[in-house]
Scaffold this active site. Structure first.
Site, PDB file in Angstrom:
ATOM      1  N   GLY A   1       8.820  -7.288   0.449  1.00  0.00           N
ATOM      2  CA  GLY A   1       8.031  -6.074   0.588  1.00  0.00           C
ATOM      3  C   GLY A   1       8.911  -4.837   0.615  1.00  0.00           C
ATOM      4  N   ARG A   2       9.374  -4.460   1.809  1.00  0.00           N
ATOM      5  CA  ARG A   2      10.174  -3.229   1.942  1.00  0.00           C
ATOM      6  C   ARG A   2      11.379  -3.193   1.010  1.00  0.00           C
ATOM      7  NH1 ARG A   2       9.780  -4.109   8.267  1.00  0.00           N
ATOM      8  NH2 ARG A   2       9.846  -6.206   7.352  1.00  0.00           N
TER       9      ARG A   2
ATOM     10  N   THR B   1       0.849  -1.197   0.000  1.00  0.00           N
ATOM     11  CA  THR B   1       0.000   0.000   0.000  1.00  0.00           C
ATOM     12  C   THR B   1       0.882   1.243   0.000  1.00  0.00           C
ATOM     13  OG1 THR B   1      -1.835  -1.107   1.081  1.00  0.00           O
ATOM     14  CG2 THR B   1      -1.641   1.268   1.458  1.00  0.00           C
TER      15      THR B   1
ATOM     16  N   ARG C   1      -3.772 -14.838   0.227  1.00  0.00           N
ATOM     17  CA  ARG C   1      -2.765 -14.478   1.237  1.00  0.00           C
ATOM     18  C   ARG C   1      -3.343 -14.634   2.647  1.00  0.00           C
ATOM     19  NH1 ARG C   1       1.248  -9.256   2.367  1.00  0.00           N
ATOM     20  NH2 ARG C   1       3.058 -10.565   2.038  1.00  0.00           N
TER      21      ARG C   1
ATOM     22  N   GLN D   1      -4.273  -7.412  -5.861  1.00  0.00           N
ATOM     23  CA  GLN D   1      -4.725  -7.886  -4.555  1.00  0.00           C
ATOM     24  C   GLN D   1      -6.101  -7.300  -4.228  1.00  0.00           C
ATOM     25  OE1 GLN D   1      -2.912  -6.748  -0.745  1.00  0.00           O
ATOM     26  NE2 GLN D   1      -2.684  -8.922  -0.243  1.00  0.00           N
TER      27      GLN D   1
ATOM     28  N   ASN E   1      -3.094  -5.013  13.398  1.00  0.00           N
ATOM     29  CA  ASN E   1      -4.521  -4.656  13.401  1.00  0.00           C
ATOM     30  C   ASN E   1      -5.293  -5.372  14.504  1.00  0.00           C
ATOM     31  OD1 ASN E   1      -4.700  -2.614  11.465  1.00  0.00           O
ATOM     32  ND2 ASN E   1      -4.790  -4.084   9.768  1.00  0.00           N
TER      33      ASN E   1
ATOM     34  N   TYR F   1      -7.660  -7.705   8.017  1.00  0.00           N
ATOM     35  CA  TYR F   1      -8.754  -7.096   7.249  1.00  0.00           C
ATOM     36  C   TYR F   1      -9.958  -8.053   7.214  1.00  0.00           C
ATOM     37  CZ  TYR F   1      -5.129  -3.726   6.553  1.00  0.00           C
ATOM     38  OH  TYR F   1      -4.154  -2.795   6.802  1.00  0.00           O
TER      39      TYR F   1
HETATM   40  C1  LIG Z   1       4.458   0.163   3.325  1.00  0.00           C
HETATM   41  C2  LIG Z   1       3.831  -1.202   3.424  1.00  0.00           C
HETATM   42  C3  LIG Z   1       2.627  -1.446   2.805  1.00  0.00           C
HETATM   43  C4  LIG Z   1       2.057  -2.734   2.835  1.00  0.00           C
HETATM   44  N1  LIG Z   1       0.885  -2.963   2.171  1.00  0.00           N
HETATM   45  C5  LIG Z   1       0.371  -4.220   2.110  1.00  0.00           C
HETATM   46  C6  LIG Z   1      -0.781  -4.513   1.319  1.00  0.00           C
HETATM   47  O1  LIG Z   1      -1.349  -3.645   0.630  1.00  0.00           O
HETATM   48  N2  LIG Z   1      -1.224  -5.800   1.325  1.00  0.00           N
HETATM   49  C7  LIG Z   1      -0.627  -6.792   2.055  1.00  0.00           C
HETATM   50  O2  LIG Z   1      -1.068  -7.942   2.018  1.00  0.00           O
HETATM   51  N3  LIG Z   1       0.490  -6.541   2.790  1.00  0.00           N
HETATM   52  C8  LIG Z   1       1.006  -5.303   2.804  1.00  0.00           C
HETATM   53  N4  LIG Z   1       2.168  -5.064   3.507  1.00  0.00           N
HETATM   54  C9  LIG Z   1       2.946  -6.222   4.024  1.00  0.00           C
HETATM   55  C10 LIG Z   1       4.001  -6.631   2.984  1.00  0.00           C
HETATM   56  O3  LIG Z   1       3.381  -7.191   1.832  1.00  0.00           O
HETATM   57  C11 LIG Z   1       4.991  -7.674   3.535  1.00  0.00           C
HETATM   58  O4  LIG Z   1       4.295  -8.837   3.866  1.00  0.00           O
HETATM   59  C12 LIG Z   1       5.731  -7.170   4.762  1.00  0.00           C
HETATM   60  O5  LIG Z   1       6.302  -5.895   4.500  1.00  0.00           O
HETATM   61  C13 LIG Z   1       6.843  -8.135   5.176  1.00  0.00           C
HETATM   62  O6  LIG Z   1       7.775  -8.317   4.112  1.00  0.00           O
HETATM   63  P1  LIG Z   1       9.225  -7.565   4.123  1.00  0.00           P
HETATM   64  O7  LIG Z   1       9.875  -7.925   5.414  1.00  0.00           O
HETATM   65  O8  LIG Z   1       9.918  -8.118   2.916  1.00  0.00           O
HETATM   66  O9  LIG Z   1       8.951  -6.087   4.025  1.00  0.00           O
HETATM   67  C14 LIG Z   1       2.722  -3.789   3.514  1.00  0.00           C
HETATM   68  C15 LIG Z   1       3.929  -3.513   4.167  1.00  0.00           C
HETATM   69  C16 LIG Z   1       4.500  -2.262   4.120  1.00  0.00           C
HETATM   70  C17 LIG Z   1       5.832  -2.024   4.779  1.00  0.00           C
END
Ligand SMILES: Cc1cc2nc3c(=O)[nH]c(=O)nc-3n(C[C@H](O)[C@H](O)[C@H](O)COP(=O)(O)O)c2cc1C
Length: 367
Positions: free
Chosen positions: A324-325, A27, A234, A100, A242, A186
């Site tokens: 993700g990040r 997001t 997912r 998604q 949350n 969610y």
């Molecule tokens: C800025 C941000 C936005 C995210 N938005 C979503 C999202 O829209 N849908 C979702 O399932 N997870 C979302 N997540 C979770 C990520 O998809 C991911 O699972 C999480 O960051 C862990 O992975 P990482 O350690 O590689 O960042 C978000 C995480 C971050 C940091």
């Protein structure tokens, strides 16, 4: 260590992924009025097209499904048109992209809802969590989520239909498939977990009842698309983000994942709780059990680097690894993994909202 395991191709439904590296859904709160993706969204995703697969940021399937300002929808003609620009740009750059599908349930606020109504949820239990509100006067900021209204049983077919329509809209917009977001606290996760579901109808109580809505959504999405290979899901067992809690995640998620086997989905995607610091031995043990229980493609996310991701594929603990990040800060993450190059650090202050800064201006290796 060599990262070769992450660089092997993988067959996903009718798609041939060039590697095992997935861009996790992220997001970014950067749409145009009407929650419409635009040219900058297309640039951002096209920059990341060397991922084996991109999963889009969560996109609300109906207006009631929104819990943060400026997140994209997949329910209006303008949103579909906006997403068409994104999928075209990704495909032109040689990539593959799923959308998604999102409904936030109780993680919302009347200011984000049609007619300023209360958000909806399985039960009228307020989350100790925050959402992001834009007020009528244009000001905006974090706000506590509101006390939700419990959905009537008769309203649930409408929720299921909203996901099916969102999936059809995503395919119309040119996506290669959809991921049903049943993670991170969610709406579908709220139904799954006992801490947010105290219903006494067929959608509450036993694990079977709590999993009913997510399975109905999956079945409706697959039926609408006519191809289960275009549908992923997912989940986030043991997640606490949350304000989530389940009395028996082992039982809840084993039941649900067992049911998924017969549905021949594109993939099961597990977001490990580690990314919010909620990792535990129990969560790790359940993930290992789910790998054995689920006979098809497994994707994992949450705190991976190049070495741990490659190890995970090499050990056969998962087939695909989502980042993700790291993908926020490294548009060419796949090339960096292949070349064993250093990664840019993400700037947390530009994760949500704004425009180019922290979005499309992270440098590639070649830049
Ligand atoms: C800025 C941000 C936005 C995210 N938005 C979503 C999202 O829209 N849908 C979702 O399932 N997870 C979302 N997540 C979770 C990520 O998809 C991911 O699972 C999480 O960051 C862990 O992975 P990482 O350690 O590689 O960042 C978000 C995480 C971050 C940091």
């Amino acid at each position: 260590m060599s990262h070769a395991a992450l660089l092997q191709p993988y067959r996903l439904g009718s798609l041939e992924l060039p590697n095992r590296i997935v861009m996790a859904p992220l997001t970014r709160q950067r749409t145009q009025p009407g929650n419409v993706p635009y040219a900058l969204t297309a640039t951002y995703y096209a920059q990341r097209a060397s991922a084996g697969l991109i999963i889009s940021e969560a996109s609300q399937v109906c207006p009631e499904g929104q819990g943060y300002a400026w997140t994209p929808g997949i329910h209006s003609p303008a949103q579909i048109a906006g997403w068409q620009g994104v999928t075209q740009a990704v495909h032109n750059a040689g990539g593959r992209i799923f959308l998604q599908l999102w409904h936030v349930g109780r993680i919302s606020h009347p200011e984000l809802q049609p007619n300023q109504q209360a958000p909806v949820a399985p039960s009228a239990i307020q989350a100790k969590a925050q959402c992001y509100v834009q007020y009528a006067d244009g000001s905006h900021g974090m706000a506590d989520t509101a006390l939700p209204r419990a959905l009537e049983t008769a309203e649930l077919p409408g929720i299921v239909q909203a996901y099916a329509q969102g999936a059809a809209n995503a395919i119309e917009a040119g996506f290669d498939g959809v991921e049903v977001h049943a993670a991170n606290g969610y709406l579908l996760d709220q139904f799954l977990c006992s801490g947010s579901n105290q219903r006494t109808d067929a959608y509450g109580g036993s694990a079977e009842n709590r999993a009913r809505l997510v399975l109905e959504v999956l079945d409706a999405v697959v039926a609408r698309l006519g191809d289960s290979g275009k549908v992923g899901i997912r989940l986030s067992p043991y997640g606490t983000f949350n304000d989530m809690h389940d009395a028996n995640p082992e039982e809840t998620f084993s039941y649900l994942v067992g049911e998924l086997n017969s549905r021949h989905l594109a993939y099961l995607h597990i977001n490990r709780p580690d990314w919010t610091g909620a990792g535990s031995a129990e969560a790790e043990a359940l993930l290992n059990n789910l790998r054995k229980l689920y006979q098809r493609t497994l994707m994992v996310a949450g705190g991976y680097d190049a070495t741990s991701g490659a190890q995970t594929v090499q050990d056969n603990s998962a087939d695909l690894v989502a980042y993700g990040r790291p993908y926020i800060a490294n548009p060419d993450l796949a090339e960096r993994i292949a070349q064993n190059a250093a990664w840019n650090e993400p700037d947390v202050s530009t994760f949500y909202g704004g425009a180019e800064q922290g979005y499309t201006d992270y440098p590639t290796l070649s830049a």
